[in-house]
Write an enzyme that holds these catalytic residues in place. Structure first.
Site, PDB file in Angstrom:
ATOM      1  N   ILE A  12       0.822  -1.221   0.000  1.00 16.97           N
ATOM      2  CA  ILE A  12       0.000   0.000   0.000  1.00 16.97           C
ATOM      3  C   ILE A  12       0.855   1.271   0.000  1.00 16.97           C
ATOM      4  CG2 ILE A  12      -0.315   0.317   2.504  1.00 16.97           C
ATOM      5  CD1 ILE A  12      -3.366   0.698   1.835  1.00 16.97           C
ATOM      6  N   ASN A  25      -2.360   1.605  15.769  1.00 16.43           N
ATOM      7  CA  ASN A  25      -2.809   1.239  17.123  1.00 16.43           C
ATOM      8  C   ASN A  25      -3.177   2.527  17.858  1.00 16.43           C
ATOM      9  OD1 ASN A  25      -0.420   2.279  18.590  1.00 16.43           O
ATOM     10  ND2 ASN A  25       0.634   0.657  17.478  1.00 16.43           N
ATOM     11  N   GLY A  33       3.877  -4.589  10.928  1.00 20.54           N
ATOM     12  CA  GLY A  33       2.933  -4.754   9.822  1.00 20.54           C
ATOM     13  C   GLY A  33       2.876  -3.554   8.896  1.00 20.54           C
ATOM     14  N   VAL A  34       1.675  -3.250   8.443  1.00 21.39           N
ATOM     15  CA  VAL A  34       1.496  -2.162   7.479  1.00 21.39           C
ATOM     16  C   VAL A  34       1.811  -0.806   8.135  1.00 21.39           C
ATOM     17  CG1 VAL A  34      -1.002  -1.841   7.831  1.00 21.39           C
ATOM     18  CG2 VAL A  34      -0.001  -1.375   5.605  1.00 21.39           C
ATOM     19  N   ASP A  35       1.568  -0.697   9.414  1.00 24.42           N
ATOM     20  CA  ASP A  35       1.878   0.533  10.163  1.00 24.42           C
ATOM     21  C   ASP A  35       3.375   0.846  10.075  1.00 24.42           C
ATOM     22  OD1 ASP A  35       1.548   2.680  11.887  1.00 24.42           O
ATOM     23  OD2 ASP A  35       1.202   1.465  13.686  1.00 24.42           O
ATOM     24  N   SER A 123      -6.881  -5.222  10.651  1.00 24.46           N
ATOM     25  CA  SER A 123      -7.020  -6.207  11.750  1.00 24.46           C
ATOM     26  C   SER A 123      -6.709  -7.655  11.373  1.00 24.46           C
ATOM     27  CB  SER A 123      -8.423  -6.160  12.392  1.00 24.46           C
ATOM     28  OG  SER A 123      -8.587  -5.038  13.202  1.00 24.46           O
ATOM     29  N   THR A 124      -6.377  -7.918  10.095  1.00 23.67           N
ATOM     30  CA  THR A 124      -6.209  -9.330   9.710  1.00 23.67           C
ATOM     31  C   THR A 124      -4.761  -9.827   9.842  1.00 23.67           C
ATOM     32  OG1 THR A 124      -5.834  -8.902   7.347  1.00 23.67           O
ATOM     33  CG2 THR A 124      -8.124  -9.166   8.079  1.00 23.67           C
ATOM     34  N   GLY A 125      -3.882  -8.993  10.405  1.00 21.76           N
ATOM     35  CA  GLY A 125      -2.499  -9.416  10.628  1.00 21.76           C
ATOM     36  C   GLY A 125      -2.272  -9.663  12.114  1.00 21.76           C
ATOM     37  N   ILE A 126      -1.551  -8.755  12.725  1.00 27.39           N
ATOM     38  CA  ILE A 126      -1.178  -8.874  14.140  1.00 27.39           C
ATOM     39  C   ILE A 126      -2.423  -8.961  15.035  1.00 27.39           C
ATOM     40  CG2 ILE A 126      -0.034  -7.575  16.016  1.00 27.39           C
ATOM     41  CD1 ILE A 126       1.917  -6.565  13.665  1.00 27.39           C
TER      42      ILE A 126
HETATM   43  N1  AR6 Z   1       0.822  -3.080   2.292  1.00 28.90           N
HETATM   44  C1  AR6 Z   1      -0.439  -3.577   2.378  1.00 28.90           C
HETATM   45  N2  AR6 Z   1      -0.820  -4.461   3.320  1.00 28.90           N
HETATM   46  C2  AR6 Z   1       0.122  -4.862   4.217  1.00 28.90           C
HETATM   47  C3  AR6 Z   1       1.451  -4.388   4.199  1.00 28.90           C
HETATM   48  C4  AR6 Z   1       1.795  -3.460   3.177  1.00 28.90           C
HETATM   49  N3  AR6 Z   1       3.024  -2.932   3.067  1.00 28.90           N
HETATM   50  N4  AR6 Z   1       2.123  -4.984   5.221  1.00 28.90           N
HETATM   51  C5  AR6 Z   1       1.249  -5.808   5.853  1.00 28.90           C
HETATM   52  N5  AR6 Z   1       0.039  -5.731   5.250  1.00 28.90           N
HETATM   53  P1  AR6 Z   1      -1.236  -5.617  10.324  1.00 28.90           P
HETATM   54  P2  AR6 Z   1      -3.483  -5.270  12.199  1.00 28.90           P
HETATM   55  C6  AR6 Z   1      -1.221  -6.442   5.564  1.00 28.90           C
HETATM   56  O1  AR6 Z   1      -0.591  -6.633  11.203  1.00 28.90           O
HETATM   57  O2  AR6 Z   1      -3.799  -6.716  12.126  1.00 28.90           O
HETATM   58  C7  AR6 Z   1       0.779  -2.898  14.035  1.00 28.90           C
HETATM   59  O3  AR6 Z   1       1.846  -3.198  14.870  1.00 28.90           O
HETATM   60  C8  AR6 Z   1      -1.144  -7.702   6.376  1.00 28.90           C
HETATM   61  O4  AR6 Z   1      -0.831  -8.823   5.540  1.00 28.90           O
HETATM   62  O5  AR6 Z   1      -0.384  -4.604   9.681  1.00 28.90           O
HETATM   63  O6  AR6 Z   1      -4.616  -4.284  12.054  1.00 28.90           O
HETATM   64  C9  AR6 Z   1      -0.052  -1.717  14.521  1.00 28.90           C
HETATM   65  O7  AR6 Z   1       0.755  -0.753  15.144  1.00 28.90           O
HETATM   66  C10 AR6 Z   1      -2.566  -7.807   6.915  1.00 28.90           C
HETATM   67  O8  AR6 Z   1      -3.425  -8.439   5.972  1.00 28.90           O
HETATM   68  O9  AR6 Z   1      -2.407  -4.783  11.120  1.00 28.90           O
HETATM   69  C11 AR6 Z   1      -0.981  -2.385  15.484  1.00 28.90           C
HETATM   70  O10 AR6 Z   1      -0.371  -2.562  16.749  1.00 28.90           O
HETATM   71  C12 AR6 Z   1      -3.002  -6.338   7.037  1.00 28.90           C
HETATM   72  O11 AR6 Z   1      -2.008  -5.578   6.361  1.00 28.90           O
HETATM   73  C13 AR6 Z   1      -1.237  -3.730  14.865  1.00 28.90           C
HETATM   74  O12 AR6 Z   1      -0.115  -4.002  14.033  1.00 28.90           O
HETATM   75  C14 AR6 Z   1      -3.119  -5.859   8.468  1.00 28.90           C
HETATM   76  O13 AR6 Z   1      -2.069  -6.443   9.223  1.00 28.90           O
HETATM   77  C15 AR6 Z   1      -2.471  -3.717  13.979  1.00 28.90           C
HETATM   78  O14 AR6 Z   1      -2.748  -5.029  13.561  1.00 28.90           O
END
Ligand code: AR6
Length: 176
Positions: A12, A25, A33-35, A123-126
């Protein structure tokens, strides 16, 4: 008339839209993750804006959304929302909060003149929200919003992993 909803697979931080959404968060201070990817690619301007928001309102509650500069990203803005941590014992609340994360991000987008917006799979990652249920909620919430609001011209779901990409494709194919 072309569809207003698009699905792509990729990173993204590379997407050129008026705004991209961050799965942040409540602290708004970055994470994994994406953050982590958004803060790394966007540079310190994003974090500086996050600190200003913290001074004003002390972070961002789950299901709510705030906006910052896009810094060095191709997107003009980053809309930071906080999805719920999945909880099996409190699943209805988690579903409701996930829908809020999408609708409040769109609301902030409209307030800031955004016409094209890209979402990750919040929300679908961590945070471990089941991917299939999250996709249904995301698509339904976005469609509902687009029906009621004409300002947003394009919503792009940016799927990082294969499973999410397949889920979104099957939800949106032949369905618009
Ligand atoms: N581009 C698009 N999607 C991505 C990317 C990217 N570069 N990297 C990961 N994803 P997550 P959450 C996808 O874990 O579950 C952080 O530490 C990933 O495959 O990023 O909402 C925050 O600070 C997944 O499908 O976010 C919070 O503490 C999606 O993004 C916590 O993680 C979301 O995964 C939020 O957890």
């Amino acid at each position: 008339m072309g569809s207003k909803i698009e699905v792509i697979q990729g990173d993204i931080t590379k997407v050129k839209a008026d705004a991209i959404v961050n799965a942040a968060n409540t602290s708004l201070l970055g994470g994994g993750g994406v953050d982590g990817a958004i803060h790394r690619a966007g540079g310190k301007g994003i974090l500086e804006d996050c600190y200003k928001i913290r001074e004003r309102q002390g972070g961002c509650k789950t299901g709510e959304a705030v906006i910052t500069t896009g810094g060095n990203l191709p997107a003009k803005y980053v809309i930071h929302t906080v999805g719920p941590v999945w909880s099996k014992s409190n699943d209805q609340k988690a579903r409701h909060l996930l829908a809020n994360a999408y609708s409040n991000s769109l609301k902030v987008a409209v307030e800031n003149g955004v016409e094209t917006i890209a979402f990750p799979n919040i929300s679908t990652g961590i945070y471990h929200f089941p991917k299939s249920e999250a996709a249904v909620i995301a698509v339904a919430t976005v469609k509902y919003f687009l029906n009621a609001n004409q300002q947003v011209k394009k919503v792009i779901f940016v799927c990082f992993d294969d499973e999410n990409y397949r889920l979104y494709q099957s939800l949106l194919t032949n369905d618009q």
